[in-house]
Scaffold this active site. Structure first.
Site, PDB file in Angstrom:
ATOM      1  N   ASP A 158      13.364 -33.625  47.845  1.00  0.00           N
ATOM      2  CA  ASP A 158      13.679 -34.649  47.018  1.00  0.00           C
ATOM      3  C   ASP A 158      13.043 -34.526  45.701  1.00  0.00           C
ATOM      4  O   ASP A 158      12.113 -33.743  45.613  1.00  0.00           O
ATOM      5  CB  ASP A 158      13.295 -36.003  47.676  1.00  0.00           C
ATOM      6  CG  ASP A 158      12.060 -36.301  47.920  1.00  0.00           C
ATOM      7  OD1 ASP A 158      11.461 -35.275  48.296  1.00  0.00           O
ATOM      8  OD2 ASP A 158      11.172 -37.020  47.282  1.00  0.00           O
ATOM      9  N   GLU A 185       9.333 -37.320  49.727  1.00  0.00           N
ATOM     10  CA  GLU A 185       8.255 -37.394  49.572  1.00  0.00           C
ATOM     11  C   GLU A 185       7.665 -38.246  48.176  1.00  0.00           C
ATOM     12  O   GLU A 185       6.720 -38.661  48.190  1.00  0.00           O
ATOM     13  CB  GLU A 185       7.728 -35.859  49.399  1.00  0.00           C
ATOM     14  CG  GLU A 185       6.170 -35.577  48.965  1.00  0.00           C
ATOM     15  CD  GLU A 185       5.697 -35.701  47.396  1.00  0.00           C
ATOM     16  OE1 GLU A 185       4.549 -35.398  47.525  1.00  0.00           O
ATOM     17  OE2 GLU A 185       6.594 -35.719  46.409  1.00  0.00           O
ATOM     18  N   HIS A 240       8.397 -34.748  36.843  1.00  0.00           N
ATOM     19  CA  HIS A 240       8.725 -36.482  36.554  1.00  0.00           C
ATOM     20  C   HIS A 240       9.113 -36.770  35.304  1.00  0.00           C
ATOM     21  O   HIS A 240       9.151 -37.783  34.912  1.00  0.00           O
ATOM     22  CB  HIS A 240       7.682 -37.153  37.117  1.00  0.00           C
ATOM     23  CG  HIS A 240       7.167 -36.945  38.826  1.00  0.00           C
ATOM     24  ND1 HIS A 240       6.608 -37.945  39.542  1.00  0.00           N
ATOM     25  CD2 HIS A 240       7.373 -36.006  39.584  1.00  0.00           C
ATOM     26  CE1 HIS A 240       6.326 -37.230  40.565  1.00  0.00           C
ATOM     27  NE2 HIS A 240       6.690 -36.255  40.694  1.00  0.00           N
ATOM     28  N   ASP A 243       9.174 -29.225  40.203  1.00  0.00           N
ATOM     29  CA  ASP A 243       8.459 -30.043  41.410  1.00  0.00           C
ATOM     30  C   ASP A 243       9.637 -30.505  42.427  1.00  0.00           C
ATOM     31  O   ASP A 243      10.419 -31.342  42.071  1.00  0.00           O
ATOM     32  CB  ASP A 243       7.905 -31.121  40.963  1.00  0.00           C
ATOM     33  CG  ASP A 243       7.203 -32.385  41.832  1.00  0.00           C
ATOM     34  OD1 ASP A 243       7.060 -31.904  42.796  1.00  0.00           O
ATOM     35  OD2 ASP A 243       7.041 -33.358  41.505  1.00  0.00           O
TER      36      ASP A 243
HETATM   37 ZN   LIG Z   1       6.294 -32.678  44.354  1.00  0.00          ZN
END
Ligand SMILES: [Zn+2]
Length: 392
Positions: free
Chosen positions: A82, A144, A365, A112
């Protein structure tokens, strides 16, 4: 050790696999089965076993694949499928299209951590062609990024699977070996009292007042948590911390508040600190509740765990660190990080783990997340050496 260049064919595979992975908008808390079935299709011809484990809605799945013999002592390469959500308006490139600009590949999850997953998948045919005496495992989880919901289900599904001797969790560390991180335990606590006029406080039970006393109890643990810090703690600060980030409750200045809710966390440097905090707060809570219920028997204090992510505890003699020393050559520096990963959960399940992967956590992110092609090349070159470890 002299760096071995990545095989050009494998690099071509990495980039094309990464294209495909990024195109699945596998945002946490949304279904990921399409992505997992896609990866299963890539792995199937090369694996001796693939175990999928689902959530109760069957729209989300973990994958655990075995390349080579089904025996204990293999190496697990672990990641999450994810990604965090995007606001496309903030991006210069389409977030779910891997877009190469110069030596960087932009797209949600490139760092990521679909870049790492693409490196692993591209190497699977190489490992499958070897006469492995111990297996490579590929472990992929869901959710996660929002609560670590997948990994515990994956771990449960491995009861009858061969037990890996170590795991590399490929979060973006810029290819620096990470040997420890704090845990992350997040909670919401709701206090229920009884409203009344503030001129008659003894005939009511203030949820706000009792919440502040509960919070005071939590914050009052700080000195003891400082004392409990291991002498060789590698963290900064070296001790377990707590924080109350949000508080809300009550209606008006002249009203005794019936409800109060607060959001808090702790970041334990060791598992025993988490139980220490819980035990102490259970005692604080019991005495508050006794007072509250003497006036209003329905008074309550309820705590909901948002997540309880075990830290990755430092282990100097960890087989996972030995593995990284063998793969990287010599004695690479081993760091600690401030963010949580699934490595703590795997370690707690008996699989020694390190965190090591391509990409920079600073761009994860965020809009315009990217991974350097050079990082992917270095990752492939290092992971390719796993074959040497597993054929003897
Ligand atoms: Zn991660």
């Amino acid at each position: 050790m002299v760096p071995v260049p990545a095989d050009p064919l494998e690099m071509r595979d990495v980039l094309s696999i990464l294209d495909d992975l990024v195109a699945f908008p596998s945002v946490a808390l949304t279904p990921n089965v399409d992505l997992i079935y896609h990866i299963e299709g890539l792995l199937r011809p090369h694996c001796t076993a693939i175990v999928l484990s689902h959530d109760e809605t069957a729209t989300k799945a973990n994958l655990f694949a075995t390349i080579g013999p089904a025996v204990d002592g293999g190496i697990m390469l672990a990641g999450h499928s994810d990604v965090v959500p995007v606001d496309p308006d903030d991006w210069d490139t389409p977030p779910f299209t891997a877009t190469r600009v110069g030596d960087r590949i932009f797209g949600r999850g490139t760092a990521d951590m679909k870049g790492f997953v693409a490196c692993v998948l591209a190497l699977v045919p190489r490992w499958a062609a070897l006469d492995l005496v111990r297996p490579v495992h590929v472990a992929l989880t869901f959710d996660e990024e929002d609560g670590f919901h997948g990994a515990p289900i994956l771990i449960d599904s491995l009861a009858d699977a061969p037990r890996p001797s170590s795991a590399i969790v490929g979060e973006p560390t810029g290819l620096q070996v990470v040997g420890a991180h704090k845990g992350c335990y997040e909670y919401t606590t709701r206090v229920t009292g009884m409203n009344g006029h503030s001129s008659q406080p003894t005939e009511a039970v203030s949820a706000v007042h009792h919440a502040t006393r509960w919070i005071g109890g939590l914050l009052g643990l700080e000195a003891e948590l400082v004392d409990r810090a291991p002498a060789d703690s590698r963290f900064e600060p070296p001790h377990t911390t707590t924080n109350v980030g949000v508080v809300g409750g009550g209606l008006a200045r002249c009203t005794v508040a019936a409800d109060c809710e607060f959001e808090w966390e702790m970041r334990p440097v060791q598992g025993t600190d988490a139980s220490f905090v819980k035990d102490r707060m259970a005692a604080v809570e019991a005495s508050l509740l006794a007072e509250m219920r003497s006036v209003h028997p329905e008074a309550a204090i309820e705590t909901e765990a948002v997540c309880e992510i075990d830290g990755l505890e430092w282990a100097e003699d960890s087989p996972a660190l030995d593995l990284m020393r063998a793969l990287l050559g010599g004695d690479p520096p081993v760091g600690v990080v401030a963010y949580g990963t699934e490595a703590g959960l795997y370690q707690a399940a008996g699989i020694p783990s390190v965190v090591w992967g391509p990409g920079d956590i600073a761009v994860a992110h965020r809009p315009d997340e990217f991974v350097e092609v050079a990082d992917l090349e270095a990752c492939v070159a290092v992971l390719a050496r796993l074959g040497d470890q597993l054929t003897r």
